[in-house]
Write a protein that holds these residues in place. Sequence first.
Motif, PDB file in Angstrom:
ATOM      1  N   LEU A 161     -52.512 -41.750   4.469  1.00  0.00           N
ATOM      2  CA  LEU A 161     -52.126 -41.001   5.654  1.00  0.00           C
ATOM      3  C   LEU A 161     -51.025 -39.988   5.342  1.00  0.00           C
ATOM      4  O   LEU A 161     -51.017 -38.894   5.896  1.00  0.00           O
ATOM      5  CB  LEU A 161     -51.691 -41.956   6.766  1.00  0.00           C
ATOM      6  N   GLU A 162     -50.126 -40.367   4.426  1.00  0.00           N
ATOM      7  CA  GLU A 162     -49.065 -39.426   4.041  1.00  0.00           C
ATOM      8  C   GLU A 162     -49.660 -38.210   3.330  1.00  0.00           C
ATOM      9  O   GLU A 162     -49.230 -37.080   3.564  1.00  0.00           O
ATOM     10  CB  GLU A 162     -48.048 -40.129   3.146  1.00  0.00           C
ATOM     11  N   SER A 163     -50.632 -38.426   2.454  1.00  0.00           N
ATOM     12  CA  SER A 163     -51.287 -37.316   1.760  1.00  0.00           C
ATOM     13  C   SER A 163     -52.022 -36.419   2.746  1.00  0.00           C
ATOM     14  O   SER A 163     -51.985 -35.189   2.630  1.00  0.00           O
ATOM     15  CB  SER A 163     -52.289 -37.837   0.723  1.00  0.00           C
ATOM     16  N   PHE A 164     -52.684 -37.035   3.723  1.00  0.00           N
ATOM     17  CA  PHE A 164     -53.383 -36.269   4.764  1.00  0.00           C
ATOM     18  C   PHE A 164     -52.393 -35.388   5.514  1.00  0.00           C
ATOM     19  O   PHE A 164     -52.631 -34.203   5.719  1.00  0.00           O
ATOM     20  CB  PHE A 164     -54.076 -37.246   5.727  1.00  0.00           C
ATOM     21  N   GLU A 165     -51.263 -35.945   5.886  1.00  0.00           N
ATOM     22  CA  GLU A 165     -50.257 -35.177   6.623  1.00  0.00           C
ATOM     23  C   GLU A 165     -49.697 -34.037   5.774  1.00  0.00           C
ATOM     24  O   GLU A 165     -49.568 -32.909   6.255  1.00  0.00           O
ATOM     25  CB  GLU A 165     -49.123 -36.098   7.089  1.00  0.00           C
ATOM     26  N   ARG A 166     -49.389 -34.310   4.509  1.00  0.00           N
ATOM     27  CA  ARG A 166     -48.882 -33.251   3.628  1.00  0.00           C
ATOM     28  C   ARG A 166     -49.898 -32.127   3.478  1.00  0.00           C
ATOM     29  O   ARG A 166     -49.556 -30.950   3.540  1.00  0.00           O
ATOM     30  CB  ARG A 166     -48.536 -33.820   2.251  1.00  0.00           C
ATOM     31  N   TYR A 167     -51.149 -32.501   3.278  1.00  0.00           N
ATOM     32  CA  TYR A 167     -52.189 -31.491   3.100  1.00  0.00           C
ATOM     33  C   TYR A 167     -52.354 -30.647   4.368  1.00  0.00           C
ATOM     34  O   TYR A 167     -52.355 -29.418   4.311  1.00  0.00           O
ATOM     35  CB  TYR A 167     -53.524 -32.138   2.725  1.00  0.00           C
ATOM     36  N   GLN A 168     -52.506 -31.295   5.507  1.00  0.00           N
ATOM     37  CA  GLN A 168     -52.747 -30.569   6.758  1.00  0.00           C
ATOM     38  C   GLN A 168     -51.583 -29.651   7.128  1.00  0.00           C
ATOM     39  O   GLN A 168     -51.795 -28.572   7.662  1.00  0.00           O
ATOM     40  CB  GLN A 168     -53.003 -31.547   7.916  1.00  0.00           C
ATOM     41  N   THR A 169     -50.372 -30.069   6.847  1.00  0.00           N
ATOM     42  CA  THR A 169     -49.210 -29.262   7.245  1.00  0.00           C
ATOM     43  C   THR A 169     -48.775 -28.273   6.170  1.00  0.00           C
ATOM     44  O   THR A 169     -47.963 -27.391   6.450  1.00  0.00           O
ATOM     45  CB  THR A 169     -48.025 -30.163   7.629  1.00  0.00           C
ATOM     46  N   GLY A 170     -49.349 -28.371   4.960  1.00  0.00           N
ATOM     47  CA  GLY A 170     -48.911 -27.471   3.903  1.00  0.00           C
ATOM     48  C   GLY A 170     -49.987 -26.637   3.247  1.00  0.00           C
ATOM     49  O   GLY A 170     -49.702 -25.549   2.743  1.00  0.00           O
ATOM     50  N   GLN A 171     -51.233 -27.131   3.237  1.00  0.00           N
ATOM     51  CA  GLN A 171     -52.265 -26.437   2.474  1.00  0.00           C
ATOM     52  C   GLN A 171     -53.540 -26.129   3.249  1.00  0.00           C
ATOM     53  O   GLN A 171     -54.305 -25.268   2.837  1.00  0.00           O
ATOM     54  CB  GLN A 171     -52.654 -27.292   1.262  1.00  0.00           C
ATOM     55  N   ALA A 172     -53.799 -26.823   4.319  1.00  0.00           N
ATOM     56  CA  ALA A 172     -55.080 -26.683   5.027  1.00  0.00           C
ATOM     57  C   ALA A 172     -55.261 -25.275   5.565  1.00  0.00           C
ATOM     58  O   ALA A 172     -54.307 -24.602   5.947  1.00  0.00           O
ATOM     59  CB  ALA A 172     -55.165 -27.693   6.163  1.00  0.00           C
ATOM     60  N   GLN A 173     -56.508 -24.852   5.575  1.00  0.00           N
ATOM     61  CA  GLN A 173     -56.860 -23.540   6.110  1.00  0.00           C
ATOM     62  C   GLN A 173     -57.152 -23.652   7.603  1.00  0.00           C
ATOM     63  O   GLN A 173     -57.311 -24.744   8.144  1.00  0.00           O
ATOM     64  CB  GLN A 173     -58.072 -22.994   5.367  1.00  0.00           C
ATOM     65  N   THR A 174     -57.257 -22.518   8.258  1.00  0.00           N
ATOM     66  CA  THR A 174     -57.471 -22.493   9.703  1.00  0.00           C
ATOM     67  C   THR A 174     -58.707 -23.274  10.109  1.00  0.00           C
ATOM     68  O   THR A 174     -58.676 -24.030  11.081  1.00  0.00           O
ATOM     69  CB  THR A 174     -57.560 -21.040  10.209  1.00  0.00           C
ATOM     70  N   TRP A 175     -59.808 -23.144   9.374  1.00  0.00           N
ATOM     71  CA  TRP A 175     -61.028 -23.857   9.761  1.00  0.00           C
ATOM     72  C   TRP A 175     -60.803 -25.367   9.727  1.00  0.00           C
ATOM     73  O   TRP A 175     -61.388 -26.101  10.524  1.00  0.00           O
ATOM     74  CB  TRP A 175     -62.230 -23.437   8.905  1.00  0.00           C
TER      75      TRP A 175
END
Length: 180
Positions: free
Chosen positions: A1-15
Amino acid sequence: LESFERYQTGQAQTWEHLALLRARSIAGQEGLGQATLERVRARVLRGHAPPWSGLAELRKRVHAERSRDSVASAAIKTGPGGLMDVDFLAEGGILERGADRFPALPGIPALLRAALRGSRSPELERDYAWLRRVESRARWPAAPGVGAVELSSAAGDAAADLVEPGLGAGGLAEGIAAAR
């Protein structure tokens, strides 16, 4: 869950943020999963840049690759003013403006109400619901993934009767055009 949060708030694209808006926890430690989703959504919504240029590019690409409007069929899902455009409007509005209260079940009508906060939402919801009805009725004789509705006389009359008995292919075409 921590990795998911880091990815979504730092690297994820708009889609990916669009998908995040409609996500919900359905298995495993649902409470923990849902709490994480809500926390991540709140962070994403606070720091999200206006999404419209990215959504316009994505929309242009989907229209070019998948939209097949013609006299004989209407691309109700991917065509201009179709279901996908309403999805982008609702989700893009949430990314741009946030929501006073995020819907518990984040379907498109609920996201429209949260994003638009005004008099246009009921009209868009009504047209969206009608296009969804057309889409669902078109699936009955066809296949699960219906992106276009056949409007030629025989097929159009049959599809129109499933939507509204007596509507006819011409009425179906007019209704789709009006909703789009």
